[in-house]
Design a protein around this motif. Structure first.
Motif, PDB file in Angstrom:
ATOM      1  N   UNK A   1       6.797 112.435  94.393  1.00  0.00           N
ATOM      2  CA  UNK A   1       6.773 113.552  95.342  1.00  0.00           C
ATOM      3  C   UNK A   1       5.544 114.427  95.175  1.00  0.00           C
ATOM      4  N   UNK A   2       5.127 114.666  93.941  1.00  0.00           N
ATOM      5  CA  UNK A   2       3.956 115.506  93.705  1.00  0.00           C
ATOM      6  C   UNK A   2       2.709 114.856  94.285  1.00  0.00           C
ATOM      7  N   UNK A   3       2.553 113.566  94.046  1.00  0.00           N
ATOM      8  CA  UNK A   3       1.385 112.849  94.570  1.00  0.00           C
ATOM      9  C   UNK A   3       1.415 112.826  96.096  1.00  0.00           C
ATOM     10  N   UNK A   4       2.573 112.556  96.668  1.00  0.00           N
ATOM     11  CA  UNK A   4       2.701 112.524  98.122  1.00  0.00           C
ATOM     12  C   UNK A   4       2.425 113.899  98.726  1.00  0.00           C
ATOM     13  N   UNK A   5       2.887 114.948  98.082  1.00  0.00           N
ATOM     14  CA  UNK A   5       2.633 116.306  98.552  1.00  0.00           C
ATOM     15  C   UNK A   5       1.139 116.635  98.505  1.00  0.00           C
ATOM     16  N   UNK A   6       0.456 116.203  97.461  1.00  0.00           N
ATOM     17  CA  UNK A   6      -0.993 116.429  97.360  1.00  0.00           C
ATOM     18  C   UNK A   6      -1.728 115.709  98.494  1.00  0.00           C
ATOM     19  N   UNK A   7      -1.312 114.490  98.789  1.00  0.00           N
ATOM     20  CA  UNK A   7      -1.930 113.725  99.872  1.00  0.00           C
ATOM     21  C   UNK A   7      -1.693 114.420 101.210  1.00  0.00           C
ATOM     22  N   UNK A   8      -0.469 114.862 101.437  1.00  0.00           N
ATOM     23  CA  UNK A   8      -0.150 115.525 102.697  1.00  0.00           C
ATOM     24  C   UNK A   8      -0.875 116.863 102.835  1.00  0.00           C
ATOM     25  N   UNK A   9      -1.046 117.582 101.741  1.00  0.00           N
ATOM     26  CA  UNK A   9      -1.808 118.830 101.781  1.00  0.00           C
ATOM     27  C   UNK A   9      -3.279 118.559 102.088  1.00  0.00           C
ATOM     28  N   UNK A  10      -3.831 117.497 101.527  1.00  0.00           N
ATOM     29  CA  UNK A  10      -5.211 117.124 101.822  1.00  0.00           C
ATOM     30  C   UNK A  10      -5.351 116.735 103.294  1.00  0.00           C
ATOM     31  N   UNK A  11      -4.351 116.026 103.827  1.00  0.00           N
ATOM     32  CA  UNK A  11      -4.338 115.662 105.245  1.00  0.00           C
ATOM     33  C   UNK A  11      -4.329 116.926 106.103  1.00  0.00           C
ATOM     34  N   UNK A  12      -3.469 117.853 105.748  1.00  0.00           N
ATOM     35  CA  UNK A  12      -3.358 119.115 106.484  1.00  0.00           C
ATOM     36  C   UNK A  12      -4.681 119.877 106.461  1.00  0.00           C
ATOM     37  N   UNK A  13      -5.345 119.920 105.318  1.00  0.00           N
ATOM     38  CA  UNK A  13      -6.624 120.610 105.189  1.00  0.00           C
ATOM     39  C   UNK A  13      -7.693 119.949 106.063  1.00  0.00           C
ATOM     40  N   UNK A  14      -7.758 118.632 106.037  1.00  0.00           N
ATOM     41  CA  UNK A  14      -8.736 117.919 106.855  1.00  0.00           C
ATOM     42  C   UNK A  14      -8.479 118.143 108.336  1.00  0.00           C
ATOM     43  N   UNK A  15      -7.221 118.159 108.725  1.00  0.00           N
ATOM     44  CA  UNK A  15      -6.869 118.398 110.121  1.00  0.00           C
ATOM     45  C   UNK A  15      -7.266 119.808 110.543  1.00  0.00           C
ATOM     46  N   UNK A  16      -7.056 120.784 109.673  1.00  0.00           N
ATOM     47  CA  UNK A  16      -7.451 122.158 109.953  1.00  0.00           C
ATOM     48  C   UNK A  16      -8.973 122.262 110.106  1.00  0.00           C
ATOM     49  N   UNK A  17      -9.713 121.599 109.222  1.00  0.00           N
ATOM     50  CA  UNK A  17     -11.170 121.616 109.297  1.00  0.00           C
ATOM     51  C   UNK A  17     -11.669 120.948 110.576  1.00  0.00           C
ATOM     52  N   UNK A  18     -11.018 119.864 110.974  1.00  0.00           N
ATOM     53  CA  UNK A  18     -11.376 119.187 112.213  1.00  0.00           C
ATOM     54  C   UNK A  18     -11.124 120.104 113.406  1.00  0.00           C
ATOM     55  N   UNK A  19      -9.972 120.732 113.429  1.00  0.00           N
ATOM     56  CA  UNK A  19      -9.639 121.666 114.510  1.00  0.00           C
ATOM     57  C   UNK A  19     -10.643 122.806 114.572  1.00  0.00           C
ATOM     58  N   UNK A  20     -10.958 123.393 113.425  1.00  0.00           N
ATOM     59  CA  UNK A  20     -11.923 124.485 113.376  1.00  0.00           C
ATOM     60  C   UNK A  20     -13.284 124.044 113.907  1.00  0.00           C
TER      61      UNK A  20
END
Length: 83
Positions: free
Chosen positions: A53-72
């Motif tokens: 779960x910790x590893x999966x959460x880190x991956x999903x947080x990185x995905x979320x960050x990249x998506x935010x940067x793309x949107x910005x």
């Protein structure tokens, strides 16, 4: 996760090629999804179906960050074109 896109300083102003940034962000998103999928597939192959779960959460947080940067970046480039 950091992308491969580099900032270039030209005459004191930071410039970025929007197309390259968007391309790099999409690549980052694909990598994050691939990593998340692999985590789940490995858990299934293991037979326990227990995901780290910790590893999966880190991956999903990185995905979320990249998506935010793309949107910005996309919103920023749209505003720049109107000026």
């Amino acid at each position: 996760m950091n992308s491969n896109v580099k900032n270039t300083d030209v005459g004191g102003a930071e410039t970025l090629d929007t197309r390259e940034i968007v391309k790099a962000r999409f690549h980052d998103l694909q990598n994050h999804l691939h990593l998340a999928t692999m985590e789940v597939e490995l858990a299934q192959l293991d037979g326990t179906e227990r995901v780290d779960c910790l590893k999966l959460l880190q991956i999903l947080n990185a995905f979320k960050q990249s998506l935010q940067e793309l949107r910005d970046q996309l919103l920023s480039s749209n505003v720049d074109r109107r000026d």
